[in-house]
Enzyme design. Structure first.
Site, PDB file in Angstrom:
ATOM      1  N   TYR A 278      17.599 105.505  82.295  1.00 53.18           N
ATOM      2  CA  TYR A 278      16.635 104.766  81.806  1.00 53.18           C
ATOM      3  C   TYR A 278      17.098 103.821  80.928  1.00 53.18           C
ATOM      4  CZ  TYR A 278      13.283 108.936  82.478  1.00 53.18           C
ATOM      5  OH  TYR A 278      12.591 109.869  83.206  1.00 53.18           O
TER       6      TYR A 278
ATOM      7  N   HIS B  36       9.844 103.683  82.993  1.00 53.38           N
ATOM      8  CA  HIS B  36      10.186 104.734  84.010  1.00 53.38           C
ATOM      9  C   HIS B  36      11.577 104.318  84.364  1.00 53.38           C
ATOM     10  CE1 HIS B  36       6.485 106.338  85.037  1.00 53.38           C
ATOM     11  NE2 HIS B  36       5.830 105.101  84.803  1.00 53.38           N
TER      12      HIS B  36
ATOM     13  N   LYS C 104      12.526 103.868  93.019  1.00 46.11           N
ATOM     14  CA  LYS C 104      13.928 103.959  92.271  1.00 46.11           C
ATOM     15  C   LYS C 104      14.772 103.472  93.446  1.00 46.11           C
ATOM     16  CE  LYS C 104      12.359 107.901  89.371  1.00 46.11           C
ATOM     17  NZ  LYS C 104      11.937 107.195  88.398  1.00 46.11           N
TER      18      LYS C 104
END
Length: 633
Positions: free
Chosen positions: A535, A543, A586
């Site tokens: 993070y 997120h 991601k």
């Protein structure tokens, strides 16, 4: 430590200053003015203002264009020199090493909140990340009016699920409406293509005079068509000489979709049409059940096993009651017929006290010579002798008794008995004991867990944690803790003599220490199939943007002299991990860790300790992006 960074850190978005000077317009809604004001909420940037469990005292900024800034800088420097602040870390937290879970447990509530709010270390044993089980229980029991993050997350997911369900329903309705319109348009087109017969070819029917018909024809005839019916717009198939429907080639989309997929389906339909359809029975109707997929079907399900048993027993009892009613109606008819043929009774006592030696009544129309059944009355109930007891006791219904009888000894039905039994099961058993006061105090049963990498970073890197032995409660030194964590990174744990620089803990800790030093917040990423997720500020603010996969590398040529385990990763593994991370927005980062050979690592451990040995680990990051034709042109 030699490091090659290829990840560009994202600039933090600048926070817009709050317009405190502007006043909000006065609300004209009376409900809003009458509602009690909510307590002010502490902003997140104040709760999580410390990125680590230590405090720093930076000097003020010096501006050459402003001479007063130099004076401010001098005053702050003199204050720290003459009155130095306490050494940091000023607060040292305590944790207990647990060999069963291979983690460090922290049980002090103040230490738990400090470690979570100052760097997002660890997780709650009964929570996903933040240790808020106690708050969640208070909210569930209604003792606290606040909500927790899990409840808000669950409500958002339920709202998204409901929105998706409504959207899918609307799309399905639109598709069905479009299909209906296309079918209607197709039928109109086919009907329009059929030519109507010309009016000249239609022979007029002769007029029929009602007066010319005989009387018996007029009486038998209700209506007589006097004119030819107008042709309808409905599609009428053409017929050939043999009387069969003329087949047409399937040229439209509906006709093509209506064709069978194989000859087996056609043969099955012919066999099904040739066999007579069995009459529907109750058992077949019961078997035709559908899975509860809609909200109404889910709400119709029983809430507990007791309700399910009650429904099944009530259905069985209703069937038995229906059969018994049919039998009782037949017996009543026989009894009524017997009573009409018997002699009138003198009194109820004589009827009840009659013995089997009395002569049976003769039926009308039957001679005496015909053999009859002796000692068998017309109705079995007239043969019973009823005696009442002076003491009336309630009938006890046992759990093992069968629920086959419709009427019990006390006259109540089995449905009533079962309903009372279910209510008795659901209600708590009240004993004749003195009432005791149940304590409403809620005890916090959650503890805090620190991963081995987090615990060693707090102990060795920051010095803000002290790990103690669970048996002796003596503090464990950094060297002993490192050996213990290295040995427990294998399963089963290895001895000290079998440890090497390629231990999983050393490789993982090198990556964790590397990203912590760069300002990232790494946390375990087993949920997403990776080793770590990082993070930028913490899980409260945003997120995670990257998923980390650690790959040990043995690039030193001296590793050929020692046994080591090479990483066996395949392309399918890489594409699978990348696909999983792409679904959660991601990016995949492969972190290669160059592990030093055992002689170099042992020599550095003897000379400079843990810090010198960790400097021999080299970190290399490689960003993996999924190739897309539209994006990567």
């Amino acid at each position: 430590m030699a490091e090659n960074m290829t990840i560009a850190t994202m600039a933090q978005p600048s926070e817009s200053p709050s317009k405190s000077g502007e006043e909000a317009p006065a609300s004209t809604n009376p409900a809003a003015t009458s509602a009690p004001p909510r307590p002010p909420r502490v902003p997140y940037h104040q709760i999580y203002k410390l990125p680590a469990p230590i405090r720093t005292f930076p000097l003020p900024t010096f501006y050459p264009s402003n001479p007063l800034s130099l004076f401010h800088l001098a005053v702050a420097w003199l204050r720290q020199v003459l009155l130095p602040p306490p050494a940091e870390p000023s607060v040292i937290h305590e944790g207990i090493w647990d060999p069963d879970t291979r983690s460090v447990h922290v049980k002090d509530p103040k230490s738990i909140r400090a470690l979570w709010e100052q760097g997002f270390y660890g997780k709650g044993s009964l929570s996903r990340s933040e240790p808020n089980w106690f708050k969640r229980e208070l909210s569930r029991r209604g003792l606290d009016g606040t909500t927790v993050s899990e409840e808000r997350t669950a409500s958002r997911r339920e709202e998204r699920r409901q929105v998706k369900w409504e959207r899918a329903k609307a799309e399905l309705e639109a598709i069905e409406k479009q299909k209906h319109e296309e079918a209607k348009l197709n039928s109109e087109t086919v009907n329009a293509a059929i030519p109507e017969p010309p009016a000249a070819e239609i022979e007029p029917e002769p007029e029929v005079l009602l007066s010319s018909l005989p009387d018996h024809v007029l009486s038998a005839t209700s209506t007589i068509p006097l004119s030819r019916a107008a042709p309808t717009n409905e599609f009428v198939p053409k017929t050939v000489a043999h009387g069969h429907v003329e087949p047409k080639p399937p040229v439209g989309p509906l006709e093509l979709l209506a064709l069978p997929n194989s000859y087996a389906l056609v043969r099955g339909e012919e066999l099904a049409l040739s066999q007579p359809e069995p009459a529907p029975t109750e058992e077949n109707v019961r078997k035709e059940l559908k899975a509860p997929v809609g909200p109404i079907e889910l709400l119709a399900l029983p809430n507990s096993l007791v309700d399910l048993v009650a429904l099944s027993v009530v259905s069985v009892l209703s069937e038995d009651a229906g059969v018994d009613e049919d039998e009782s109606s037949t017996e009543d008819q026989l009894e009524a017929s017997a009573l009409t043929n018997d002699e009138p009774e003198t009194s109820a006592t004589e009827a009840n006290d009659s013995t089997s030696s009395s002569s049976p009544p003769h039926t009308d129309g039957l001679p005496d010579s015909q053999p009859t059944q002796e000692n068998v009355p017309a109705t079995p109930e007239r043969r019973k002798s009823v005696r009442f007891s002076s003491t009336v006791e309630s009938t006890t219904f046992q759990h093992t008794d069968a629920a086959s009888e419709v009427k019990n000894n006390n006259g109540s039905s089995d449905v009533e008995v079962f309903s009372s039994f279910v209510s008795a099961v659901e209600k708590p058993v009240i004993l004749n004991v003195e009432p005791t006061v149940i304590s409403q105090e809620l005890v916090d049963k959650e503890h805090f867990q620190l991963a081995p990498e987090e615990a060693f970073f707090l102990t060795f890197g920051l010095g803000a944690l002290r790990v103690v032995d669970p048996v002796t409660e003596a503090p464990i030194s950094n060297e002993q803790l490192l050996i213990k964590l290295r040995a427990n990174s294998y399963f089963p744990p290895r001895s000290v003599d079998n440890l090497s620089p390629e231990d999983p803990f050393l490789v993982q800790y090198a990556v964790y220490h590397h990203f912590r030093s760069l300002g990232w917040v790494p946390r375990h990423g087993i949920k997403f199939g990776v080793d770590w997720i990082i993070y930028q500020r913490g899980p409260v603010f945003d997120h995670s943007e990257f998923g980390i996969m650690v790959v040990p590398s043995f690039s030193d040529p001296r590793w050929s002299e020692f046994e080591h385990e090479e990483s066996k990763k395949t392309w399918s593994w890489l594409m699978g991990v990348n696909r999983v991370l792409s679904h959660v927005l991601k990016s995949l980062v492969l972190v290669y860790v160059d592990v030093p050979p055992p002689p170099v690592f042992d020599e550095e451990m003897k000379k400079g300790g843990i810090a010198a040995a960790l400097k021999k680990f080299t970190i290399r990051e490689v960003m993996v992006r999924r190739f897309s034709v539209n994006r990567n042109r």
